[in-house]
Scaffold this motif. Structure first.
Motif, mmCIF file in Angstrom:
data_model
loop_
_atom_site.group_PDB
_atom_site.id
_atom_site.type_symbol
_atom_site.label_atom_id
_atom_site.label_comp_id
_atom_site.label_asym_id
_atom_site.label_seq_id
_atom_site.Cartn_x
_atom_site.Cartn_y
_atom_site.Cartn_z
ATOM 1 N N VAL A 21 51.526 7.908 9.696
ATOM 2 C CA VAL A 21 50.521 8.275 10.702
ATOM 3 C C VAL A 21 50.773 9.685 11.214
ATOM 4 N N HIS A 22 52.012 10.007 11.533
ATOM 5 C CA HIS A 22 52.310 11.329 12.101
ATOM 6 C C HIS A 22 52.033 12.449 11.112
ATOM 7 N N ARG A 23 52.302 12.209 9.819
ATOM 8 C CA ARG A 23 51.935 13.222 8.814
ATOM 9 C C ARG A 23 50.419 13.358 8.723
ATOM 10 N N ALA A 24 49.720 12.242 8.752
ATOM 11 C CA ALA A 24 48.257 12.275 8.616
ATOM 12 C C ALA A 24 47.596 13.007 9.768
ATOM 13 N N VAL A 25 48.094 12.803 10.979
ATOM 14 C CA VAL A 25 47.461 13.428 12.153
ATOM 15 C C VAL A 25 48.105 14.763 12.513
ATOM 16 N N GLY A 26 49.209 15.104 11.850
ATOM 17 C CA GLY A 26 49.850 16.396 12.070
ATOM 18 C C GLY A 26 50.630 16.501 13.364
ATOM 19 N N SER A 27 51.024 15.360 13.937
ATOM 20 C CA SER A 27 51.762 15.401 15.204
ATOM 21 C C SER A 27 52.429 14.058 15.470
ATOM 22 N N ASP A 28 53.580 14.110 16.144
ATOM 23 C CA ASP A 28 54.192 12.868 16.601
ATOM 24 C C ASP A 28 54.066 12.715 18.109
ATOM 25 N N ASP A 29 53.314 13.611 18.749
ATOM 26 C CA ASP A 29 53.004 13.501 20.173
ATOM 27 C C ASP A 29 51.972 12.389 20.353
ATOM 28 N N SER A 30 52.246 11.430 21.231
ATOM 29 C CA SER A 30 51.373 10.253 21.347
ATOM 30 C C SER A 30 49.953 10.606 21.788
ATOM 31 N N CYS A 31 49.793 11.597 22.652
ATOM 32 C CA CYS A 31 48.433 11.976 23.088
ATOM 33 C C CYS A 31 47.649 12.615 21.943
ATOM 34 N N VAL A 32 48.295 13.522 21.240
ATOM 35 C CA VAL A 32 47.642 14.186 20.108
ATOM 36 C C VAL A 32 47.329 13.152 19.025
ATOM 37 N N ALA A 33 48.316 12.299 18.723
ATOM 38 C CA ALA A 33 48.108 11.272 17.698
ATOM 39 C C ALA A 33 46.933 10.373 18.068
ATOM 40 N N GLY A 34 46.851 9.955 19.320
ATOM 41 C CA GLY A 34 45.746 9.107 19.763
ATOM 42 C C GLY A 34 44.389 9.763 19.577
ATOM 43 N N ASP A 35 44.286 11.028 19.960
ATOM 44 C CA ASP A 35 43.016 11.754 19.800
ATOM 45 C C ASP A 35 42.622 11.859 18.329
ATOM 46 N N ARG A 36 43.593 12.179 17.495
ATOM 47 C CA ARG A 36 43.288 12.347 16.069
ATOM 48 C C ARG A 36 43.024 11.015 15.381
ATOM 49 N N LEU A 37 43.717 9.972 15.804
ATOM 50 C CA LEU A 37 43.423 8.643 15.254
ATOM 51 C C LEU A 37 42.003 8.219 15.612
ATOM 52 N N ALA A 38 41.570 8.534 16.820
ATOM 53 C CA ALA A 38 40.201 8.215 17.228
ATOM 54 C C ALA A 38 39.195 8.905 16.300
ATOM 55 N N GLN A 39 39.485 10.141 15.911
ATOM 56 C CA GLN A 39 38.604 10.862 14.999
ATOM 57 C C GLN A 39 38.595 10.216 13.616
ATOM 58 N N TYR A 40 39.770 9.889 13.104
ATOM 59 C CA TYR A 40 39.879 9.262 11.783
ATOM 60 C C TYR A 40 39.234 7.885 11.747
ATOM 61 N N LEU A 41 39.438 7.119 12.820
ATOM 62 C CA LEU A 41 39.116 5.693 12.780
ATOM 63 C C LEU A 41 37.933 5.296 13.647
ATOM 64 N N GLY A 42 37.170 6.247 14.128
ATOM 65 C CA GLY A 42 35.970 5.939 14.900
ATOM 66 C C GLY A 42 36.239 5.116 16.144
ATOM 67 N N ASP A 43 37.318 5.411 16.825
ATOM 68 C CA ASP A 43 37.689 4.723 18.069
ATOM 69 C C ASP A 43 37.972 3.236 17.888
ATOM 70 N N GLY A 44 38.258 2.815 16.671
ATOM 71 C CA GLY A 44 38.647 1.421 16.461
ATOM 72 C C GLY A 44 40.033 1.163 17.040
ATOM 73 N N PRO A 45 40.385 -0.098 17.269
ATOM 74 C CA PRO A 45 41.633 -0.433 17.955
ATOM 75 C C PRO A 45 42.887 -0.194 17.111
ATOM 76 N N VAL A 46 43.862 0.456 17.760
ATOM 77 C CA VAL A 46 45.149 0.755 17.139
ATOM 78 C C VAL A 46 46.235 0.546 18.177
ATOM 79 N N MET A 47 47.290 -0.160 17.803
ATOM 80 C CA MET A 47 48.428 -0.273 18.703
ATOM 81 C C MET A 47 49.656 0.332 18.042
ATOM 82 N N HIS A 48 50.599 0.741 18.884
ATOM 83 C CA HIS A 48 51.834 1.353 18.411
ATOM 84 C C HIS A 48 53.016 0.527 18.885
ATOM 85 N N ASP A 49 53.953 0.301 17.997
ATOM 86 C CA ASP A 49 55.193 -0.392 18.320
ATOM 87 C C ASP A 49 56.327 0.610 18.117
#
Length: 132
Positions: A21-49
């Motif tokens: 995930v961090h390679r795909a979104v280009g960041s391991d910062d949780s805020c940046v990752a969340g924003d970019r995941l929303a773009q990739y996944l159309g705001d579908g649900p994602v949880m992090h462990d």
């Protein structure tokens, strides 16, 4: 506190290593990752462990039956997933506990499997660390 939810009924879950995930979104910062995941996944649900270094992307039920990539495992019927409370949307006083990077906004609004596959492929090659 987690609730154990049986997969395969309302949704399945694709498990992705943090590294992918961090390679795909280009960041391991949780805020940046969340924003970019929303773009990739159309705001579908994602949880992090964070404790186990995994993301879980919720996809339609039955996805596990046809999922065929070694980059990520799709969990389905016969598996229970521990999910955090809906209001737990950041790693606050319990930094190792699971939280929603992108919470479910409405029932049935799930990520598209093709979008999740594209995210996994964008995360780069497969290493022993990446496959869970």
């Amino acid at each position: 506190m987690l609730a154990l939810i049986p997969l395969g009924r309302a949704f399945d879950a694709v498990r992705l290593a943090d590294a992918i995930v961090h390679r795909a979104v280009g960041s391991d910062d949780s805020c940046v990752a969340g924003d970019r995941l929303a773009q990739y996944l159309g705001d579908g649900p994602v949880m992090h462990d964070p404790k186990f270094h995994r993301y879980y992307v919720l996809v339609p039920p039955g996805t596990a039956e046809t999922w065929g990539t070694p980059v990520a495992e799709c969990l389905g019927e016969g598996v229970y997933l521990g999910v955090p409370r809906v209001e737990r949307t950041e790693p606050d006083e319990h930094p190792q506990a699971p939280y929603w990077v992108l919470p479910m906004t409405r029932p049935g609004h799930l990520c598209k499997p093709d979008d999740v596959l594209a995210l996994a492929v964008a995360g780069g090659g497969v290493t022993g660390e990446d496959v869970l």
